[in-house]
Design a protein around this motif. Structure first.
Motif, PDB file in Angstrom:
ATOM      1  N   PRO A 132       0.821  -1.214   0.000  1.00 52.81           N
ATOM      2  CA  PRO A 132       0.000   0.000   0.000  1.00 52.81           C
ATOM      3  C   PRO A 132       0.855   1.264   0.000  1.00 52.81           C
ATOM      4  O   PRO A 132       1.961   1.276   0.534  1.00 52.81           O
ATOM      5  N   ILE A 133       0.304   2.289  -0.600  1.00 54.24           N
ATOM      6  CA  ILE A 133       0.881   3.635  -0.561  1.00 54.24           C
ATOM      7  C   ILE A 133       0.011   4.396   0.440  1.00 54.24           C
ATOM      8  O   ILE A 133      -1.112   4.781   0.129  1.00 54.24           O
ATOM      9  N   THR A 134       0.516   4.574   1.648  1.00 53.16           N
ATOM     10  CA  THR A 134      -0.247   5.208   2.718  1.00 53.16           C
ATOM     11  C   THR A 134       0.363   6.561   3.031  1.00 53.16           C
ATOM     12  O   THR A 134       1.541   6.648   3.383  1.00 53.16           O
ATOM     13  N   ASP A 135      -0.433   7.622   2.897  1.00 55.25           N
ATOM     14  CA  ASP A 135       0.102   8.964   3.102  1.00 55.25           C
ATOM     15  C   ASP A 135       0.172   9.330   4.586  1.00 55.25           C
ATOM     16  O   ASP A 135      -0.227   8.551   5.448  1.00 55.25           O
ATOM     17  N   ARG A 136       0.662  10.506   4.860  1.00 53.54           N
ATOM     18  CA  ARG A 136       0.871  10.943   6.248  1.00 53.54           C
ATOM     19  C   ARG A 136      -0.424  11.145   7.012  1.00 53.54           C
ATOM     20  O   ARG A 136      -0.410  11.226   8.235  1.00 53.54           O
ATOM     21  N   GLN A 137      -1.544  11.210   6.291  1.00 57.13           N
ATOM     22  CA  GLN A 137      -2.846  11.325   6.958  1.00 57.13           C
ATOM     23  C   GLN A 137      -3.460   9.949   7.247  1.00 57.13           C
ATOM     24  O   GLN A 137      -4.552   9.859   7.774  1.00 57.13           O
ATOM     25  N   GLY A 138      -2.748   8.897   6.847  1.00 51.47           N
ATOM     26  CA  GLY A 138      -3.240   7.546   7.076  1.00 51.47           C
ATOM     27  C   GLY A 138      -4.174   7.034   5.993  1.00 51.47           C
ATOM     28  O   GLY A 138      -4.779   5.978   6.148  1.00 51.47           O
ATOM     29  N   VAL A 139      -4.282   7.776   4.899  1.00 48.04           N
ATOM     30  CA  VAL A 139      -5.135   7.364   3.788  1.00 48.04           C
ATOM     31  C   VAL A 139      -4.330   6.461   2.856  1.00 48.04           C
ATOM     32  O   VAL A 139      -3.227   6.824   2.434  1.00 48.04           O
ATOM     33  N   VAL A 140      -4.872   5.287   2.547  1.00 52.21           N
ATOM     34  CA  VAL A 140      -4.230   4.412   1.572  1.00 52.21           C
ATOM     35  C   VAL A 140      -4.606   4.945   0.191  1.00 52.21           C
ATOM     36  O   VAL A 140      -5.762   4.846  -0.231  1.00 52.21           O
ATOM     37  N   LEU A 141      -3.623   5.544  -0.483  1.00 45.22           N
ATOM     38  CA  LEU A 141      -3.854   6.174  -1.782  1.00 45.22           C
ATOM     39  C   LEU A 141      -3.940   5.159  -2.911  1.00 45.22           C
ATOM     40  O   LEU A 141      -4.572   5.408  -3.928  1.00 45.22           O
ATOM     41  N   GLY A 142      -3.260   4.043  -2.734  1.00 35.60           N
ATOM     42  CA  GLY A 142      -3.213   3.031  -3.780  1.00 35.60           C
ATOM     43  C   GLY A 142      -2.161   1.994  -3.461  1.00 35.60           C
ATOM     44  O   GLY A 142      -1.868   1.737  -2.290  1.00 35.60           O
ATOM     45  N   THR A 143      -1.596   1.431  -4.523  1.00 32.52           N
ATOM     46  CA  THR A 143      -0.597   0.382  -4.351  1.00 32.52           C
ATOM     47  C   THR A 143       0.563   0.558  -5.318  1.00 32.52           C
ATOM     48  O   THR A 143       0.429   1.182  -6.371  1.00 32.52           O
ATOM     49  N   VAL A 144       1.674  -0.018  -4.943  1.00 35.86           N
ATOM     50  CA  VAL A 144       2.808  -0.245  -5.841  1.00 35.86           C
ATOM     51  C   VAL A 144       2.851  -1.753  -6.018  1.00 35.86           C
ATOM     52  O   VAL A 144       2.791  -2.502  -5.027  1.00 35.86           O
ATOM     53  N   CYS A 145       2.930  -2.221  -7.263  1.00 31.44           N
ATOM     54  CA  CYS A 145       2.894  -3.668  -7.463  1.00 31.44           C
ATOM     55  C   CYS A 145       3.804  -4.114  -8.598  1.00 31.44           C
ATOM     56  O   CYS A 145       4.154  -3.340  -9.481  1.00 31.44           O
ATOM     57  N   ALA A 146       4.152  -5.377  -8.523  1.00 30.75           N
ATOM     58  CA  ALA A 146       4.934  -6.051  -9.562  1.00 30.75           C
ATOM     59  C   ALA A 146       4.239  -7.374  -9.853  1.00 30.75           C
ATOM     60  O   ALA A 146       3.762  -8.043  -8.936  1.00 30.75           O
ATOM     61  N   VAL A 147       4.188  -7.739 -11.138  1.00 38.66           N
ATOM     62  CA  VAL A 147       3.494  -8.961 -11.557  1.00 38.66           C
ATOM     63  C   VAL A 147       4.383  -9.706 -12.540  1.00 38.66           C
ATOM     64  O   VAL A 147       5.033  -9.101 -13.395  1.00 38.66           O
ATOM     65  N   ASP A 148       4.379 -11.029 -12.426  1.00 35.86           N
ATOM     66  CA  ASP A 148       5.125 -11.852 -13.370  1.00 35.86           C
ATOM     67  C   ASP A 148       4.212 -12.941 -13.916  1.00 35.86           C
ATOM     68  O   ASP A 148       3.195 -13.277 -13.313  1.00 35.86           O
ATOM     69  N   ARG A 149       4.594 -13.488 -15.044  1.00 35.08           N
ATOM     70  CA  ARG A 149       3.819 -14.550 -15.688  1.00 35.08           C
ATOM     71  C   ARG A 149       4.297 -15.934 -15.272  1.00 35.08           C
ATOM     72  O   ARG A 149       3.784 -16.932 -15.755  1.00 35.08           O
ATOM     73  N   VAL A 150       5.285 -15.977 -14.397  1.00 35.51           N
ATOM     74  CA  VAL A 150       5.788 -17.245 -13.861  1.00 35.51           C
ATOM     75  C   VAL A 150       5.783 -17.151 -12.337  1.00 35.51           C
ATOM     76  O   VAL A 150       5.888 -16.060 -11.781  1.00 35.51           O
ATOM     77  N   PRO A 151       5.650 -18.274 -11.651  1.00 30.80           N
ATOM     78  CA  PRO A 151       5.756 -18.241 -10.188  1.00 30.80           C
ATOM     79  C   PRO A 151       7.118 -17.698  -9.767  1.00 30.80           C
ATOM     80  O   PRO A 151       8.123 -17.951 -10.431  1.00 30.80           O
ATOM     81  N   ARG A 152       7.130 -16.929  -8.686  1.00 29.56           N
ATOM     82  CA  ARG A 152       8.360 -16.317  -8.192  1.00 29.56           C
ATOM     83  C   ARG A 152       8.530 -16.607  -6.716  1.00 29.56           C
ATOM     84  O   ARG A 152       7.570 -16.567  -5.963  1.00 29.56           O
ATOM     85  N   ARG A 153       9.734 -16.849  -6.300  1.00 28.87           N
ATOM     86  CA  ARG A 153      10.037 -17.004  -4.876  1.00 28.87           C
ATOM     87  C   ARG A 153      10.462 -15.627  -4.360  1.00 28.87           C
ATOM     88  O   ARG A 153      11.640 -15.297  -4.357  1.00 28.87           O
TER      89      ARG A 153
END
Length: 182
Positions: A132-153
């Motif tokens: 989550p991207i949580t600002d100083r007011q405690g609001v979750v603005l969104g997300t940072v994410c990474a996705v792959d087409r293969v399983p990852r450890r």
């Protein structure tokens, strides 16, 4: 809230009760449903750091997801995914928003709750790393994410990495706010 996708899979996407506050805060920050070259560059950095073909900065509204920052690595299969706009019940970012914590899925097919998602069935996504991207007011603005087409450890290292990237992005957003840049 419960949804069914076009294949009849049961999707359990949690209710997003914080959406009105998030949308208002994003609007106040000058962020939201518009692309942002700085966020695209940040998504590219997320992809490079995690070694994934897809990465994004997701700033969802109340009804759908919007990737204000998006990266699709050259040579990665182009199946329509990733897209700037996704239905709310596609992918895993809505779970991160409601949980308010990072989510690590090394192989999404290992989890019945997540395996029947449209981005798995239609687009071949197999692993997800999001924070989550949580600002100083405690609001979750969104997300940072990474996705792959293969399983990852991802392991603990992946979890630490995505949380550090999210914290870095929050700092950038706060600097923009403090300097009045939009």
């Amino acid at each position: 809230m419960t949804y069914h996708d076009s294949t009849g899979h049961l999707l359990l996407t949690p209710a997003d009760r914080d959406a009105p506050a998030r949308v208002a805060r994003l609007r106040a920050l000058g962020l939201g449903e518009r692309t942002d070259p700085e966020l695209d560059a940040f998504a590219r950095r997320v992809a490079e750091t995690t070694g994934t073909p897809y990465a994004g900065v997701n700033l969802p509204g109340a009804e759908r997801q919007f990737f204000a920052g998006l990266h699709h690595s050259p040579g990665a299969p182009a199946s329509g995914y990733p897209a700037r706009v996704l239905a709310r019940d596609h992918g895993w970012c809505p779970h991160v928003l409601v949980r308010r914590r990072a989510l690590v899925l090394e192989d999404v097919r290992d989890f019945a709750r997540f395996a029947g998602n449209a981005v798995v069935d239609e687009d071949g996504a197999r692993s997800y790393l999001g924070a989550p991207i949580t600002d100083r007011q405690g609001v979750v603005l969104g997300t940072v994410c990474a996705v792959d087409r293969v399983p990852r450890r991802w392991g603990n290292e992946g979890l630490v990495t995505i949380k550090e990237l999210a914290a870095e992005l929050v700092e950038r957003i706060h600097r923009r706010e403090d300097t009045g840049l939009r």
